[in-house]
Every structure is written in structure tokens, then in C-alpha cells.
Design a protein around this motif. Structure first.
Motif, PDB file in Angstrom:
ATOM      1  N   ALA A 120      -1.421  14.646  -5.162  1.00  0.00           N
ATOM      2  CA  ALA A 120      -0.170  13.905  -5.303  1.00  0.00           C
ATOM      3  C   ALA A 120       0.874  14.403  -4.331  1.00  0.00           C
ATOM      4  O   ALA A 120       1.646  13.630  -3.759  1.00  0.00           O
ATOM      5  CB  ALA A 120       0.340  14.030  -6.744  1.00  0.00           C
ATOM      6  N   ALA A 121       0.926  15.747  -4.114  1.00  0.00           N
ATOM      7  CA  ALA A 121       1.895  16.308  -3.167  1.00  0.00           C
ATOM      8  C   ALA A 121       1.646  15.791  -1.768  1.00  0.00           C
ATOM      9  O   ALA A 121       2.575  15.510  -1.010  1.00  0.00           O
ATOM     10  CB  ALA A 121       1.817  17.840  -3.203  1.00  0.00           C
ATOM     11  N   LEU A 122       0.347  15.665  -1.415  1.00  0.00           N
ATOM     12  CA  LEU A 122       0.019  15.141  -0.098  1.00  0.00           C
ATOM     13  C   LEU A 122       0.485  13.705   0.040  1.00  0.00           C
ATOM     14  O   LEU A 122       1.009  13.289   1.072  1.00  0.00           O
ATOM     15  CB  LEU A 122      -1.506  15.229   0.130  1.00  0.00           C
ATOM     16  CG  LEU A 122      -2.030  14.700   1.467  1.00  0.00           C
ATOM     17  CD1 LEU A 122      -1.417  15.471   2.617  1.00  0.00           C
ATOM     18  CD2 LEU A 122      -3.545  14.771   1.506  1.00  0.00           C
ATOM     19  N   ASP A 123       0.303  12.920  -1.021  1.00  0.00           N
ATOM     20  CA  ASP A 123       0.763  11.529  -0.985  1.00  0.00           C
ATOM     21  C   ASP A 123       2.253  11.456  -0.720  1.00  0.00           C
ATOM     22  O   ASP A 123       2.730  10.670   0.099  1.00  0.00           O
ATOM     23  CB  ASP A 123       0.463  10.851  -2.322  1.00  0.00           C
ATOM     24  CG  ASP A 123      -1.035  10.756  -2.572  1.00  0.00           C
ATOM     25  OD1 ASP A 123      -1.787  10.950  -1.609  1.00  0.00           O
ATOM     26  OD2 ASP A 123      -1.412  10.491  -3.729  1.00  0.00           O
ATOM     27  N   VAL A 124       3.032  12.287  -1.439  1.00  0.00           N
ATOM     28  CA  VAL A 124       4.486  12.261  -1.296  1.00  0.00           C
ATOM     29  C   VAL A 124       4.898  12.724   0.086  1.00  0.00           C
ATOM     30  O   VAL A 124       5.808  12.182   0.720  1.00  0.00           O
ATOM     31  CB  VAL A 124       5.135  13.142  -2.381  1.00  0.00           C
ATOM     32  CG1 VAL A 124       6.633  13.254  -2.152  1.00  0.00           C
ATOM     33  CG2 VAL A 124       4.849  12.587  -3.770  1.00  0.00           C
ATOM     34  N   LEU A 125       4.194  13.759   0.596  1.00  0.00           N
ATOM     35  CA  LEU A 125       4.545  14.299   1.908  1.00  0.00           C
ATOM     36  C   LEU A 125       4.347  13.255   2.998  1.00  0.00           C
ATOM     37  O   LEU A 125       5.201  13.050   3.858  1.00  0.00           O
ATOM     38  CB  LEU A 125       3.682  15.537   2.196  1.00  0.00           C
ATOM     39  CG  LEU A 125       3.869  16.191   3.577  1.00  0.00           C
ATOM     40  CD1 LEU A 125       5.284  16.733   3.705  1.00  0.00           C
ATOM     41  CD2 LEU A 125       2.853  17.310   3.775  1.00  0.00           C
ATOM     42  N   LEU A 126       3.233  12.570   2.969  1.00  0.00           N
ATOM     43  CA  LEU A 126       2.959  11.585   4.011  1.00  0.00           C
ATOM     44  C   LEU A 126       3.775  10.319   3.816  1.00  0.00           C
ATOM     45  O   LEU A 126       4.209   9.701   4.778  1.00  0.00           O
ATOM     46  CB  LEU A 126       1.465  11.265   4.031  1.00  0.00           C
ATOM     47  CG  LEU A 126       0.544  12.418   4.462  1.00  0.00           C
ATOM     48  CD1 LEU A 126      -0.906  12.009   4.308  1.00  0.00           C
ATOM     49  CD2 LEU A 126       0.821  12.847   5.892  1.00  0.00           C
ATOM     50  N   GLY A 127       3.944   9.913   2.589  1.00  0.00           N
ATOM     51  CA  GLY A 127       4.750   8.725   2.305  1.00  0.00           C
ATOM     52  C   GLY A 127       4.174   7.440   2.819  1.00  0.00           C
ATOM     53  O   GLY A 127       4.873   6.442   2.975  1.00  0.00           O
ATOM     54  N   LEU A 128       2.887   7.426   3.120  1.00  0.00           N
ATOM     55  CA  LEU A 128       2.267   6.236   3.689  1.00  0.00           C
ATOM     56  C   LEU A 128       1.398   5.493   2.679  1.00  0.00           C
ATOM     57  O   LEU A 128       1.180   4.288   2.802  1.00  0.00           O
ATOM     58  CB  LEU A 128       1.409   6.618   4.902  1.00  0.00           C
ATOM     59  CG  LEU A 128       2.158   7.181   6.105  1.00  0.00           C
ATOM     60  CD1 LEU A 128       1.164   7.608   7.172  1.00  0.00           C
ATOM     61  CD2 LEU A 128       3.132   6.164   6.666  1.00  0.00           C
ATOM     62  N   LEU A 135       5.175   1.318   5.512  1.00  0.00           N
ATOM     63  CA  LEU A 135       5.801   1.535   6.811  1.00  0.00           C
ATOM     64  C   LEU A 135       7.302   1.360   6.658  1.00  0.00           C
ATOM     65  O   LEU A 135       7.777   0.786   5.674  1.00  0.00           O
ATOM     66  CB  LEU A 135       5.245   0.543   7.839  1.00  0.00           C
ATOM     67  CG  LEU A 135       3.729   0.602   8.081  1.00  0.00           C
ATOM     68  CD1 LEU A 135       3.321  -0.457   9.088  1.00  0.00           C
ATOM     69  CD2 LEU A 135       3.295   1.988   8.540  1.00  0.00           C
ATOM     70  N   PRO A 136       8.098   1.830   7.631  1.00  0.00           N
ATOM     71  CA  PRO A 136       9.559   1.709   7.508  1.00  0.00           C
ATOM     72  C   PRO A 136      10.039   0.272   7.350  1.00  0.00           C
ATOM     73  O   PRO A 136      11.039   0.011   6.688  1.00  0.00           O
ATOM     74  CB  PRO A 136      10.068   2.331   8.816  1.00  0.00           C
ATOM     75  CG  PRO A 136       9.002   3.263   9.257  1.00  0.00           C
ATOM     76  CD  PRO A 136       7.718   2.626   8.825  1.00  0.00           C
ATOM     77  N   PHE A 137       9.307  -0.673   7.946  1.00  0.00           N
ATOM     78  CA  PHE A 137       9.773  -2.064   7.945  1.00  0.00           C
ATOM     79  C   PHE A 137       9.034  -2.946   6.952  1.00  0.00           C
ATOM     80  O   PHE A 137       9.470  -4.056   6.667  1.00  0.00           O
ATOM     81  CB  PHE A 137       9.633  -2.660   9.350  1.00  0.00           C
ATOM     82  CG  PHE A 137       8.232  -2.568   9.896  1.00  0.00           C
ATOM     83  CD1 PHE A 137       7.287  -3.544   9.632  1.00  0.00           C
ATOM     84  CD2 PHE A 137       7.861  -1.486  10.680  1.00  0.00           C
ATOM     85  CE1 PHE A 137       6.002  -3.458  10.129  1.00  0.00           C
ATOM     86  CE2 PHE A 137       6.576  -1.391  11.191  1.00  0.00           C
ATOM     87  CZ  PHE A 137       5.648  -2.373  10.912  1.00  0.00           C
TER      88      PHE A 137
END
Length: 362
Positions: A2-10, A118-120
Motif C-alpha cells: 500500500a505504501a508503494l501505491d501511495v508513493l507512486l500515485g499512479l 495521470l495529472p490530467f
């Protein structure tokens, strides 16, 4: 995780791991174009990753209630229906071995729609109502494959190659067929959709220890079945691969090419003539080119080749009045599958969007 998911945010860890399919299919598509062969070793790791990410999906928890039941249904459809379809199409001849294994890998890797932030925007942009992502990839694959005949026809038209096969084939110099993939679209009697497979042609030439230029230079000699080398001097035909190395094809085994025979060994001998005489003492002219002898001796069917199909193909390529011949390169199915995968991961389900624009879906 879960931490990896949050870190990448993708996206989720499972969805990020699924992206390993993109470089894997890119490499498979490249190999399919260049050699029409994809090594078997590519697919087990992809299926293994698929099993792993499915376990991560379950460990992360499927949606509660009815949403979880829908997710389980989609997984069941992908793994229980789409994956077996790949094998069924292989068994009936619609797919090659690599194509079937690619479908199975995709069915295990992508039963559910992944999400990448993604940002957009979030990808894929358009999801189908059914929600089985492997089916989205396959419908995109069919759409991408349908564009191939259009491009081929445009290419032929721009070069002035106007003929009935222009939508599915193209002309090539006969001397270039030694390194081409596909099948002939001409026989001595005219055009055909099911001509001699060029891999089978290479197998025949290797088996009898000759080359395409040699056949064109002395067709009468090669047409005479008594010109075949004696059984002990015939080569392993391989599997029709273009490369000189020992190929490993889907469903095939490692083959070691024999040492090239000398010119003297390739010439017809008295022993060969005696072996190939019929019981009445006359030449075995009922087997021009030694086509039946070739197919009787090799393992398998040489890509569906029959003696008559082999003879027709040899008559075409040996015709001294011909410089070019129409052949169809076919569609290396892994190539549109790679395109379908990339489009599915970014744009989404093309067929769903088209049907919705046409008003056939709400």
C-alpha cells in the motif's frame, strides 16, 4: 504494498505490475514481424505475473457486496472463457501457437480494467460496460488487424500494383522469397488464397540440399524425382526459419542444422536413381519434384502443405519467364495484439466508443 501505491500515485501495485506486458508484447511483435516466431519462454513468466497480480487483487479486497460479485464474474469470464478461446482457435487453425499463448497470458493478466492516474486524466479513458479488459484488448486487436488490408491496398495502389490480390498480398521478386514470410498467391493456373507456405518451401529446399537460385537455373533437373539425394544424404528440413541458427519455434524443438553437403554429394548418383525407380523399372514420374517423398519423410505436415500445393509453388518459382510473384505476408497476429493492448491501456475500448457514437449503445 500500500505504501508503494501511495508513493507512486499512479495506480495499484497489481496494475503497475501488469504493465510488464507492454515491453514483453513489444518484443514479441518485433520477433513476429522479423521471424514469425516467438520463443516459448516468454509466456510462462507473463502468466506467472498474472497469477501474482490476481492474488494481490484478492488480498487488497474486491468491492463489497454486488460490486465484488461483478468483479468475480469478470475474472471468471476472462480466465474461464477468453483464455480457453485462445486454445480453441489454435486447435482449429485460426491461431498460431504464439497467438494462443498470448491470448491466454492477456486473459490472466487483465481480467479487470486497470486504472492509472495521470495529472490530467485517468487511463484508460473509455471503459466498456462489460468490464472484461482482456475482451477490450481483443476487440481492439481485431480493429487494428482490419486496418492492415486497407494499408496494403493503399501501398499497392501507390506503386501501380493493380491485381485481384492487392488487398491481401503484394508482389515480390522471386529471388527475395528466400527470406520472406507468408505464402504464395499464384499457381500455374492463376491466383489463389491458399498457396504454398514459404516456410514449407524453405524446408523442402533444405531437405534436398539445394537453393532457390539453383532451382530456377535447372528446373528440369529438380523436377525429376530421380535427382533426389539418397535417403541417407537428405538433410533435416528444420522448421522453415530464415535464420541460419538452430531455431526454436512455438510447439517445436531444437534442431541442429547438418553440415552443408559438397557439390559432389548434391549431384544425383547411381544409387539415388536405383532407389527412385518404380517397381517396373521406369522413372517414378508420378512424383514430380519428389514432393510426396518429402512430405512422407518429414515429421508433421509442413504447414498444411500437400504434394500438389508444393508442386504448384515450385512450378511458379521455377518459371524462368517470371521475375516477380504475388504473395501474402499475412498478419503477424501478435502485432495488432500489441497495438490493441496499448490502445486499450490508454484510450480504452474502441468498439464500445464507436457503438455508442452510432447510437447502438446508451
Amino acid at each position: 504494498m500500500a505504501a508503494l501505491d501511495v508513493l507512486l500515485g499512479l495506480g495499484s501495485t497489481a496494475d503497475l505490475l501488469r504493465l510488464v506486458a507492454v515491453p514483453a508484447f513489444a518484443w514479441a511483435a518485433y520477433r513476429d514481424v522479423r521471424t514469425r516466431r516467438v520463443p516459448n519462454r516468454l509466456w510462462p513468466p507473463l502468466v506467472g505475473v498474472g497469477v501474482l497480480v490476481l492474488a494481490l487483487d484478492f488480498a487488497g479486497g474486491l468491492p463489497a457486496g454486488f460490486g465484488g460479485e461483478i468483479a468475480l464474474l469478470r475474472i471468471s469470464v476472462s480466465v474461464g472463457l477468453v483464455a480457453p478461446l485462445g486454445y480453441v482457435f489454435f486447435r482449429v487453425g485460426g491461431f498460431g501457437g504464439a497467438d494462443a499463448k498470448a491470448v491466454i497470458a492477456l486473459a490472466v493478466l487483465f481480467p479487470l480494467y486497470p486504472v492509472y492516474y495521470l495529472p490530467f486524466d485517468a487511463l484508460p479513458m473509455h471503459a466498456a460496460t462489460l468490464g472484461v479488459f482482456s475482451l477490450t484488448i481483443l476487440t481492439n486487436t481485431v480493429a487494428a488487424g482490419a486496418l492492415y488490408p486497407v494499408g496494403l491496398a493503399a501501398r499497392n495502389l501507390s506503386r501501380g500494383h493493380l491485381a485481384p490480390p492487392m488487398v491481401v498480398g503484394r508482389p515480390a521478386r522471386i529471388e527475395d522469397l528466400s527470406t520472406a514470410h507468408g505464402s504464395l498467391m499464384e499457381t500455374p493456373d492463376g491466383y489463389t488464397r491458399r498457396g504454398l507456405d514459404l516456410d514449407a518451401l524453405r524446408m523442402y529446399l533444405r531437405w534436398r540440399g539445394t537453393t532457390l537460385p539453383a532451382v530456377r537455373e535447372s528446373p528440369d533437373h529438380h523436377r525429376d524425382p530421380t535427382s533426389l539425394p539418397p535417403p541417407g544424404a537428405r538433410n533435416d528440413p528444420g522448421d522453415g526459419a530464415v535464420g541460419d541458427g538452430p531455431p526454436v519455434a512455438d510447439g517445436g524443438t531444437q534442431r541442429v542444422e547438418p553440415e552443408p553437403r559438397t557439390d559432389d554429394a548434391a549431384e544425383p548418383t547411381a544409387v539415388a536413381a536405383e532407389v527412385d525407380l518404380d517397381p517396373t523399372g521406369g522413372a517414378a514420374t508420378e512424383d514430380p519434384w519428389g514432393a510426396e517423398a518429402f512430405l512422407d519423410e518429414i515429421e508433421g505436415t509442413a504447414y498444411g502443405t500437400t504434394p500438389s500445393k508444393l508442386r504448384d509453388g515450385l512450378e511458379v518459382v521455377a518459371d524462368p519467364d517470371r521475375e516477380t510473384v504475388w504473395f501474402t505476408p499475412g498478419i503477424p497476429f501478435v502485432v495488432p495484439m500489441f497495438v490493441g493492448l496499448v490502445v486499450a491501456l490508454t484510450y480504452g475500448d474502441v468498439l464500445f466508443v464507436v457503438l455508442r457514437v452510432l447510437g447502438l449503445l446508451p
